[in-house]
Scaffold this motif. Structure first.
Motif, PDB file in Angstrom:
ATOM      1  N   ILE A 238       0.829  -1.203   0.000  1.00 12.22           N
ATOM      2  CA  ILE A 238       0.000   0.000   0.000  1.00 12.22           C
ATOM      3  C   ILE A 238       0.867   1.258   0.000  1.00 12.22           C
ATOM      4  O   ILE A 238       0.598   2.213  -0.735  1.00 12.22           O
ATOM      5  N   ALA A 239       1.932   1.249   0.799  1.00  6.06           N
ATOM      6  CA  ALA A 239       2.800   2.422   0.883  1.00  6.06           C
ATOM      7  C   ALA A 239       3.518   2.683  -0.436  1.00  6.06           C
ATOM      8  O   ALA A 239       3.660   3.835  -0.853  1.00  6.06           O
ATOM      9  N   VAL A 240       3.948   1.622  -1.113  1.00  4.61           N
ATOM     10  CA  VAL A 240       4.631   1.799  -2.401  1.00  4.61           C
ATOM     11  C   VAL A 240       3.655   2.287  -3.457  1.00  4.61           C
ATOM     12  O   VAL A 240       4.006   3.107  -4.307  1.00  4.61           O
ATOM     13  N   SER A 241       2.424   1.813  -3.399  1.00  3.39           N
ATOM     14  CA  SER A 241       1.449   2.274  -4.396  1.00  3.39           C
ATOM     15  C   SER A 241       1.094   3.750  -4.185  1.00  3.39           C
ATOM     16  O   SER A 241       0.783   4.449  -5.136  1.00  3.39           O
ATOM     17  N   ARG A 242       1.184   4.227  -2.953  1.00  2.00           N
ATOM     18  CA  ARG A 242       0.882   5.639  -2.686  1.00  2.00           C
ATOM     19  C   ARG A 242       2.077   6.552  -2.931  1.00  2.00           C
ATOM     20  O   ARG A 242       1.911   7.718  -3.281  1.00  2.00           O
ATOM     21  N   ASN A 243       3.285   6.031  -2.728  1.00  2.00           N
ATOM     22  CA  ASN A 243       4.475   6.859  -2.858  1.00  2.00           C
ATOM     23  C   ASN A 243       5.594   6.046  -3.521  1.00  2.00           C
ATOM     24  O   ASN A 243       6.506   5.563  -2.837  1.00  2.00           O
ATOM     25  N   PRO A 244       5.555   5.884  -4.837  1.00  2.00           N
ATOM     26  CA  PRO A 244       6.542   5.026  -5.503  1.00  2.00           C
ATOM     27  C   PRO A 244       7.968   5.562  -5.457  1.00  2.00           C
ATOM     28  O   PRO A 244       8.911   4.800  -5.619  1.00  2.00           O
ATOM     29  N   GLU A 245       8.149   6.853  -5.228  1.00  2.00           N
ATOM     30  CA  GLU A 245       9.498   7.413  -5.196  1.00  2.00           C
ATOM     31  C   GLU A 245      10.292   6.924  -3.984  1.00  2.00           C
ATOM     32  O   GLU A 245      11.517   6.897  -4.007  1.00  2.00           O
ATOM     33  N   GLU A 246       9.599   6.549  -2.943  1.00  6.84           N
ATOM     34  CA  GLU A 246      10.261   6.098  -1.714  1.00  6.84           C
ATOM     35  C   GLU A 246      10.367   4.577  -1.644  1.00  6.84           C
ATOM     36  O   GLU A 246      10.467   4.009  -0.554  1.00  6.84           O
ATOM     37  N   ASN A 247      10.387   3.931  -2.791  1.00  7.00           N
ATOM     38  CA  ASN A 247      10.381   2.474  -2.838  1.00  7.00           C
ATOM     39  C   ASN A 247      11.569   1.863  -2.094  1.00  7.00           C
ATOM     40  O   ASN A 247      11.405   0.952  -1.287  1.00  7.00           O
ATOM     41  N   GLU A 248      12.770   2.352  -2.354  1.00 10.42           N
ATOM     42  CA  GLU A 248      13.962   1.766  -1.748  1.00 10.42           C
ATOM     43  C   GLU A 248      13.984   1.960  -0.235  1.00 10.42           C
ATOM     44  O   GLU A 248      14.307   1.035   0.513  1.00 10.42           O
ATOM     45  N   SER A 249      13.639   3.137   0.224  1.00  3.69           N
ATOM     46  CA  SER A 249      13.615   3.400   1.661  1.00  3.69           C
ATOM     47  C   SER A 249      12.558   2.548   2.365  1.00  3.69           C
ATOM     48  O   SER A 249      12.813   1.991   3.447  1.00  3.69           O
ATOM     49  N   LEU A 250      11.396   2.447   1.758  1.00  5.06           N
ATOM     50  CA  LEU A 250      10.334   1.634   2.351  1.00  5.06           C
ATOM     51  C   LEU A 250      10.722   0.163   2.386  1.00  5.06           C
ATOM     52  O   LEU A 250      10.437  -0.553   3.359  1.00  5.06           O
ATOM     53  N   PHE A 251      11.387  -0.300   1.326  1.00 10.00           N
ATOM     54  CA  PHE A 251      11.790  -1.704   1.273  1.00 10.00           C
ATOM     55  C   PHE A 251      12.826  -2.015   2.344  1.00 10.00           C
ATOM     56  O   PHE A 251      12.754  -3.064   2.995  1.00 10.00           O
ATOM     57  N   ASN A 252      13.791  -1.110   2.547  1.00  9.86           N
ATOM     58  CA  ASN A 252      14.799  -1.331   3.584  1.00  9.86           C
ATOM     59  C   ASN A 252      14.174  -1.364   4.972  1.00  9.86           C
ATOM     60  O   ASN A 252      14.522  -2.214   5.799  1.00  9.86           O
ATOM     61  N   THR A 253      13.246  -0.469   5.220  1.00 10.08           N
ATOM     62  CA  THR A 253      12.565  -0.450   6.513  1.00 10.08           C
ATOM     63  C   THR A 253      11.730  -1.712   6.712  1.00 10.08           C
ATOM     64  O   THR A 253      11.687  -2.282   7.804  1.00 10.08           O
ATOM     65  N   THR A 254      11.087  -2.161   5.637  1.00  5.74           N
ATOM     66  CA  THR A 254      10.277  -3.372   5.708  1.00  5.74           C
ATOM     67  C   THR A 254      11.145  -4.594   6.006  1.00  5.74           C
ATOM     68  O   THR A 254      10.772  -5.448   6.814  1.00  5.74           O
ATOM     69  N   LEU A 255      12.304  -4.670   5.378  1.00  6.66           N
ATOM     70  CA  LEU A 255      13.186  -5.812   5.644  1.00  6.66           C
ATOM     71  C   LEU A 255      13.730  -5.794   7.068  1.00  6.66           C
ATOM     72  O   LEU A 255      13.901  -6.855   7.680  1.00  6.66           O
ATOM     73  N   MET A 256      13.994  -4.618   7.607  1.00  4.78           N
ATOM     74  CA  MET A 256      14.451  -4.541   8.992  1.00  4.78           C
ATOM     75  C   MET A 256      13.353  -4.997   9.956  1.00  4.78           C
ATOM     76  O   MET A 256      13.613  -5.708  10.931  1.00  4.78           O
ATOM     77  N   ALA A 257      12.126  -4.611   9.676  1.00  4.83           N
ATOM     78  CA  ALA A 257      11.006  -5.054  10.510  1.00  4.83           C
ATOM     79  C   ALA A 257      10.788  -6.559  10.375  1.00  4.83           C
ATOM     80  O   ALA A 257      10.496  -7.246  11.364  1.00  4.83           O
ATOM     81  N   PHE A 258      10.960  -7.087   9.159  1.00  2.16           N
ATOM     82  CA  PHE A 258      10.829  -8.527   8.949  1.00  2.16           C
ATOM     83  C   PHE A 258      11.916  -9.286   9.721  1.00  2.16           C
ATOM     84  O   PHE A 258      11.650 -10.338  10.311  1.00  2.16           O
ATOM     85  N   ALA A 259      13.123  -8.748   9.737  1.00  2.00           N
ATOM     86  CA  ALA A 259      14.200  -9.386  10.500  1.00  2.00           C
ATOM     87  C   ALA A 259      13.879  -9.384  11.996  1.00  2.00           C
ATOM     88  O   ALA A 259      14.180 -10.357  12.698  1.00  2.00           O
ATOM     89  N   LEU A 260      13.279  -8.324  12.481  1.00  2.00           N
ATOM     90  CA  LEU A 260      12.885  -8.268  13.891  1.00  2.00           C
ATOM     91  C   LEU A 260      11.814  -9.307  14.210  1.00  2.00           C
ATOM     92  O   LEU A 260      11.884  -9.999  15.231  1.00  2.00           O
ATOM     93  N   ILE A 261      10.846  -9.444  13.319  1.00  2.00           N
ATOM     94  CA  ILE A 261       9.804 -10.457  13.518  1.00  2.00           C
ATOM     95  C   ILE A 261      10.414 -11.850  13.525  1.00  2.00           C
ATOM     96  O   ILE A 261      10.091 -12.689  14.378  1.00  2.00           O
ATOM     97  N   GLU A 262      11.309 -12.125  12.596  1.00  6.89           N
ATOM     98  CA  GLU A 262      11.917 -13.448  12.511  1.00  6.89           C
ATOM     99  C   GLU A 262      12.820 -13.729  13.714  1.00  6.89           C
ATOM    100  O   GLU A 262      12.988 -14.885  14.097  1.00  6.89           O
ATOM    101  N   THR A 263      13.389 -12.699  14.315  1.00  9.66           N
ATOM    102  CA  THR A 263      14.181 -12.896  15.523  1.00  9.66           C
ATOM    103  C   THR A 263      13.316 -13.465  16.636  1.00  9.66           C
ATOM    104  O   THR A 263      13.722 -14.397  17.341  1.00  9.66           O
TER     105      THR A 263
END
Length: 75
Positions: free
Chosen positions: A35-60
């Protein structure tokens, strides 16, 4: 002896609550990322990095839950 075995299996069952919560959290995380990428495609890389960090926290927490389950089961 039966009470100890029963308490081990009950604690293993409670660990699966953590695992199911992590699965739900992962689904919500990546759904909101879409949803965030569809609303703001210019911030794709920043959003993806933040998402992966949150995913790593969940997997921990998942790996910690599995570790606790193994310790409870084998001790």
């Amino acid at each position: 002896m039966l009470a100890i075995t029963a308490s081990k299996f009950i604690s293993l069952g409670l660990i699966f609550i953590t695992l199911s919560g992590a699965a739900i959290g992962t689904g919500i995380l990546f759904g909101c990322y879409s949803i965030a990428v569809s609303r703001n495609p210019e911030e794709n890389e920043s959003l993806f990095n933040t998402t992966l960090m949150a995913f790593a926290l969940i997997e921990t927490f998942v790996f910690l839950g599995i570790l606790v389950a193994a310790v409870i089961y084998f001790l």
